[in-house]
Structures are given as C-alpha cells and as structure tokens.
Design a protein around this motif. Sequence first.
Motif, mmCIF file in Angstrom:
data_model
loop_
_atom_site.group_PDB
_atom_site.id
_atom_site.type_symbol
_atom_site.label_atom_id
_atom_site.label_comp_id
_atom_site.label_asym_id
_atom_site.label_seq_id
_atom_site.Cartn_x
_atom_site.Cartn_y
_atom_site.Cartn_z
ATOM 1 N N LEU A 107 0.827 -1.208 0.000
ATOM 2 C CA LEU A 107 0.000 0.000 0.000
ATOM 3 C C LEU A 107 0.861 1.257 0.000
ATOM 4 O O LEU A 107 0.424 2.324 0.438
ATOM 5 C CB LEU A 107 -0.942 0.006 1.214
ATOM 6 N N ALA A 110 -0.521 4.859 -0.900
ATOM 7 C CA ALA A 110 -1.946 4.995 -0.574
ATOM 8 C C ALA A 110 -2.122 5.975 0.580
ATOM 9 O O ALA A 110 -1.306 6.024 1.518
ATOM 10 C CB ALA A 110 -2.530 3.636 -0.198
ATOM 11 N N ARG A 111 -3.197 6.752 0.544
ATOM 12 C CA ARG A 111 -3.419 7.778 1.561
ATOM 13 C C ARG A 111 -4.593 7.442 2.486
ATOM 14 O O ARG A 111 -4.488 7.537 3.705
ATOM 15 C CB ARG A 111 -3.679 9.139 0.893
ATOM 16 N N ARG A 112 -5.723 7.033 1.889
ATOM 17 C CA ARG A 112 -6.916 6.786 2.700
ATOM 18 C C ARG A 112 -7.578 5.490 2.253
ATOM 19 O O ARG A 112 -7.831 5.284 1.066
ATOM 20 C CB ARG A 112 -7.921 7.939 2.589
ATOM 21 N N LEU A 113 -7.854 4.640 3.215
ATOM 22 C CA LEU A 113 -8.464 3.340 2.957
ATOM 23 C C LEU A 113 -9.833 3.268 3.618
ATOM 24 O O LEU A 113 -9.991 3.706 4.769
ATOM 25 C CB LEU A 113 -7.554 2.238 3.494
ATOM 26 N N ALA A 128 -2.727 0.013 8.971
ATOM 27 C CA ALA A 128 -2.222 1.314 9.415
ATOM 28 C C ALA A 128 -0.901 1.159 10.162
ATOM 29 O O ALA A 128 0.003 1.997 10.037
ATOM 30 C CB ALA A 128 -3.261 1.999 10.297
ATOM 31 N N TRP A 131 1.724 0.583 7.453
ATOM 32 C CA TRP A 131 1.941 1.720 6.557
ATOM 33 C C TRP A 131 1.657 3.017 7.309
ATOM 34 O O TRP A 131 0.507 3.470 7.375
ATOM 35 C CB TRP A 131 1.055 1.595 5.317
ATOM 36 N N LEU A 134 -0.727 5.870 6.116
ATOM 37 C CA LEU A 134 -2.089 5.504 5.729
ATOM 38 C C LEU A 134 -3.086 5.861 6.828
ATOM 39 O O LEU A 134 -2.879 5.528 8.000
ATOM 40 C CB LEU A 134 -2.156 4.000 5.456
ATOM 41 N N ALA A 136 -7.404 5.566 7.697
ATOM 42 C CA ALA A 136 -8.479 4.662 7.287
ATOM 43 C C ALA A 136 -9.761 4.975 8.043
ATOM 44 O O ALA A 136 -9.745 5.597 9.111
ATOM 45 C CB ALA A 136 -8.080 3.207 7.544
ATOM 46 N N ARG A 160 -5.900 7.812 13.791
ATOM 47 C CA ARG A 160 -5.694 7.525 12.371
ATOM 48 C C ARG A 160 -6.815 6.737 11.731
ATOM 49 O O ARG A 160 -6.900 6.658 10.498
ATOM 50 C CB ARG A 160 -4.377 6.759 12.180
ATOM 51 N N TYR A 177 -11.615 8.160 -0.871
ATOM 52 C CA TYR A 177 -10.670 7.102 -0.523
ATOM 53 C C TYR A 177 -9.989 6.609 -1.797
ATOM 54 O O TYR A 177 -10.609 6.565 -2.867
ATOM 55 C CB TYR A 177 -11.384 5.937 0.162
ATOM 56 N N ASP A 178 -8.707 6.225 -1.658
ATOM 57 C CA ASP A 178 -8.017 5.681 -2.826
ATOM 58 C C ASP A 178 -7.826 4.169 -2.745
ATOM 59 O O ASP A 178 -7.310 3.558 -3.680
ATOM 60 C CB ASP A 178 -6.670 6.374 -3.071
#
Length: 279
Positions: A107, A110-113, A128, A131, A134, A136, A160, A177-178
């Motif tokens: 990931l 990636a920024r937001r899950l 989290a 990574w 990240l 979420a 987070r 979200y990405d």
Amino acid sequence: MTTLFVAMALLGRDGDVLRLSETAREHLVSSSPWFLGPYYPKVADRPVARDLLTVLETGAPARFAGRADQADWHRAMETEAVAEEFTAAMDRRGRLLAQALAERLDLGGARRLLDIAGGSGVYACALAARWPGLAADVLEKPPVDRIAARAIAGRGFTSRIGVVAGDMLAAALPAGYDVHLFSNVLHDWDEAVVRRLLGASRDALPAGGAIVVHDAFLDPSKSGPLSIAAYSVLLMHVTQGRCYSVVEMSAWLREAGFDEATAVPSALGRSALVARRSA
C-alpha cells in the motif's frame, strides 16, 4: 455442495456433468455390499443436516448458529448481543489474517483506505500499523459501528482510523478514498449483490484507485481446496453467499470496470485480489 463433494472425491466433474466416484459407488449406493448408510443416524436426527436441507429447498439461509430464537445472520447482526458475539469471533480470526495480509499487501503511496463492513477494524489497524502514512475509516452498520470504535480505541489507533456509520447495501459508498478493502465480506452475499458492491466500489473510487478483495477462494475448477469447499457450505448454511473462485471474482472485477487483478496470499488458505479502477 457439489464443490464439497468433488473436493471429498465423492463426485467427479466431466465438463458440466457430475459423476459418482468409485468410492461413492462403493460406500454410498445402497445396492453395494459396502454401503455405509446404516452407520450414520438418520438425517432427521441431525439439526444441522435438517437446516442444510431447508436451505437447499428454499434458497434462504438458516437461523444464526441454528438457534431457534434468532433470525438469519444478517438480521441477527442488528441486535447488540449477536453483534458483540460475532464481531469478537471475527476479530480473533482477523488478528492472524490481518497481520499476514499487512505483511504482503503493498500500500505504498496509498493515503486513505475504506474498510467496508470491517467489523472490529482489525484489518484497518494492521494495515495502518504497517503503513504509517495511511489513514483509514471502517464502514459499519449500527450497532457494529460502536463496537468497532471501542476496538479501534483499544488498539490505540483513534487518531488515524475513524468509523463511518452506514449500510453498504442501502447507500452509495462514500467518496474520498483511494483504497477499498472487502475482507471476508463478499462471501456472505450472492452473486448479484457481489457484483453490485463491486460496481459501487468502482463508482466511489478515483481513476487508479485500488480495490482489495481478501477472501477464501475456490480453485478455478471448483474442485477444492477441501477446507475452503467445506467453509463454503458453512457460509451457505447461515448467509446468502458462498466461497467464489478466483476466476469468478476476477471476471466480476473486470465487468465492474477494474483492471486485471493480482493475487496476494495471506494465511489459512486466504488471499487477496488487488485491482485498480480503469481510467
């Protein structure tokens, strides 16, 4: 059920035709001198067997855990007691599976899950932790959303990981979200709902956004593995779904508008299919 019987070597597949194996002819046909029927109690004496017959006859799942005072799993989860019990059980399983997935899933960047129907948030927390860049959110219906918030706080990830109250079947998935994660979720639903959820994910993700379907998959020929075939029958007993093959899920992802999926192994026979939304 036929997948399980093939995995148990009681049936064989010849294209679309199912045939009894020699083992089945020897032990499961009443005219055989080695017929084992009398060894087993009657089906009527086995509550789970009765449940399975009802499921096959009606197409509807059995009551949660075979309890006469409960609705099926999906409706039972709307009650506080069942939600607490089931979420705790999935959290314990997830402690192993989430760590394995986090170790193998890339990931980076990636920024937001969005952890869709993420239960206690155990997968979001593990990812989290792996990574640091990240953030979420866990999307869950009440009362599981409150259970998730407590579990996330207990793991020290409140700063987070948030919780979004919502029903993935009743409204569009939230934007922003990405990465979308469906971990041990899609197997609870029939094909039509699975394809609708994949389409909803495609609609909410930006171009290039990733979907991660983490689940127990059958092999392409639907002949096993035996443990997953048996698990699929368990799912049929209490949910609207079953285990799907990698071939099936990959095809539905393409139809929904995702690129070719890549498989990432986790643990206990599970793996993740990772695909990106086409431009």
